[in-house]
Design an enzyme around this catalytic site. Structure first.
Site, PDB file in Angstrom:
ATOM      1  N   CYS A 156      40.915  -8.648 -10.122  1.00 53.39           N
ATOM      2  CA  CYS A 156      40.769  -9.949 -10.790  1.00 53.39           C
ATOM      3  C   CYS A 156      39.425 -10.067 -11.497  1.00 53.39           C
ATOM      4  CB  CYS A 156      40.856 -11.086  -9.777  1.00 53.39           C
ATOM      5  SG  CYS A 156      42.430 -11.230  -8.961  1.00 53.39           S
ATOM      6  N   HIS A 198      50.157 -13.679  -9.199  1.00 54.06           N
ATOM      7  CA  HIS A 198      49.921 -12.829 -10.369  1.00 54.06           C
ATOM      8  C   HIS A 198      50.461 -11.436 -10.047  1.00 54.06           C
ATOM      9  CE1 HIS A 198      46.252 -15.201 -12.099  1.00 54.06           C
ATOM     10  NE2 HIS A 198      47.279 -15.341 -12.915  1.00 54.06           N
TER      11      HIS A 198
HETATM   12  C1  LIG Z   1      43.708 -10.452 -10.940  1.00 54.67           C
HETATM   13  N1  LIG Z   1      43.729 -11.712 -11.347  1.00 54.67           N
HETATM   14  C2  LIG Z   1      43.079 -11.900 -12.549  1.00 54.67           C
HETATM   15  C3  LIG Z   1      44.000 -12.659 -10.516  1.00 54.67           C
HETATM   16  N2  LIG Z   1      44.865 -12.514  -9.679  1.00 54.67           N
HETATM   17  N3  LIG Z   1      43.218 -13.715 -10.684  1.00 54.67           N
HETATM   18  C4  LIG Z   1      42.683 -14.491  -9.685  1.00 54.67           C
HETATM   19  C5  LIG Z   1      42.621 -15.896 -10.169  1.00 54.67           C
HETATM   20  C6  LIG Z   1      42.192 -16.852  -9.111  1.00 54.67           C
HETATM   21  C7  LIG Z   1      42.151 -18.271  -9.591  1.00 54.67           C
HETATM   22  N4  LIG Z   1      41.665 -19.111  -8.545  1.00 54.67           N
HETATM   23  C8  LIG Z   1      43.512 -18.744 -10.032  1.00 54.67           C
HETATM   24  O1  LIG Z   1      44.280 -19.191  -9.196  1.00 54.67           O
HETATM   25  O2  LIG Z   1      43.825 -18.677 -11.217  1.00 54.67           O
END
Ligand SMILES: CN(C)C(=N)NCCC[C@H](N)C(=O)O
Length: 270
Positions: free
Chosen positions: A262, A168
């Site tokens: 996140c 991300h």
């Molecule tokens: C900052 N944000 C929103 C993120 N980087 N999100 C983490 C998401 C983790 C989840 N296990 C996934 O892999 O979607």
């Protein structure tokens, strides 16, 4: 000393009541490794209290059973000037979070646009002053960037992510204020690195150790940056640039690939 540009922020968070690591959709997740739900909740409570102590408002969305990643509220929407672009997750494991977050915004009086393309909210779409920085490569589709520009009515700059560990945009770049960012260059394609150098000649450059503890997954109100306490080099760089810093330990949530940002969705009303 950096002039204070801080304003009180409104954040949406989701208590990690049902947090677990039961599937693997990013390289940080190991469903065979132990995790401690109680520790995750207490680390999250400390993060929430940190925002309250800074004077920010924190709204809460009810966590839903069977959605262990719902704690990562930043993936729930992108909100600019009171306009809400809802999300569409890449992975089936998280799909049911999208209508839950959209419903929260409708119940709180926001006009919500349901997207046609995959976008994972503020995980990949970050407001930076008057423009939006949008990541693609792993989760949010390139097609969604045009949709984001249309719905949120800000120019969108596409940034290509190239390292699956930084899947991300907000794992590799943090917006510090309207005019500056911190980022980890190797997470971006050569062309995107050139764009970032052009847009942000005074950016703070994180090193590999900072990135490896998700140090860039930080939340800035323009004056104070809340970031993982383990990101010691980045903390020193931010202080040298005149930012205040608050280190938080969300190591249990990192087992799912998330950090402070996140867990934190900014709700920008008109
Ligand atoms: C900052 N944000 C929103 C993120 N980087 N999100 C983490 C998401 C983790 C989840 N296990 C996934 O892999 O979607």
């Amino acid at each position: 000393m950096r002039p204070s540009v801080s304003v009180m922020r409104r954040y949406l968070m989701c208590r990690p009541t049902h947090f677990a690591v039961t599937y693997r959709i990013n390289p940080w997740m190991d469903p065979t490794a132990p995790y401690d739900n109680a520790l995750a909740v207490s680390q999250w409570e400390t993060l929430r209290q940190t925002y309250l102590d800074l004077g920010h408002t924190v709204d809460l969305i009810d966590p839903l059973p069977g959605l262990p990643d719902m704690v990562f509220a930043a993936n729930g929407a992108t909100v600019v000037d009171g306009r809400v672009l809802a999300v569409q997750f890449r992975d089936a494991e998280r799909a049911d979070e999208a209508p839950a977050y959209a419903a929260w915004f409708r119940e709180h009086g926001f006009d919500v646009t349901v997207p046609k393309h995959t976008n994972e909210g503020e995980g990949d779409i970050l407001l930076a002053g008057d423009i939006m920085l949008a990541g693609t490569g792993f989760r949010t589709s390139h097609a969604s960037h045009a949709e984001t520009q249309e719905v949120l009515q800000r120019p969108v700059i596409t940034l290509q992510l190239v390292d699956p560990a930084y899947y991300h945009l907000d794992t590799a770049l943090c917006v510090l204020d309207d005019t500056n960012v911190a980022y980890f260059p190797p997470a971006f394609s050569p062309g995107s690195q050139a764009v970032l150098r052009q847009l942000y000649p005074h950016a703070i450059i994180a090193n590999a150790e900072d990135a490896a503890v998700l140090g860039l997954n930080a939340v800035s109100d323009g004056r104070t940056v809340v970031l993982p306490v383990q990101a010691t080099h980045l903390t020193a760089e931010l202080k040298a640039a005149g930012y205040q810093t608050i280190g938080v330990d969300v190591s249990e949530l990192r087992k799912a690939g998330g950090g402070p940002k996140c867990c934190t969705l900014e709700v920008r009303s008109s």
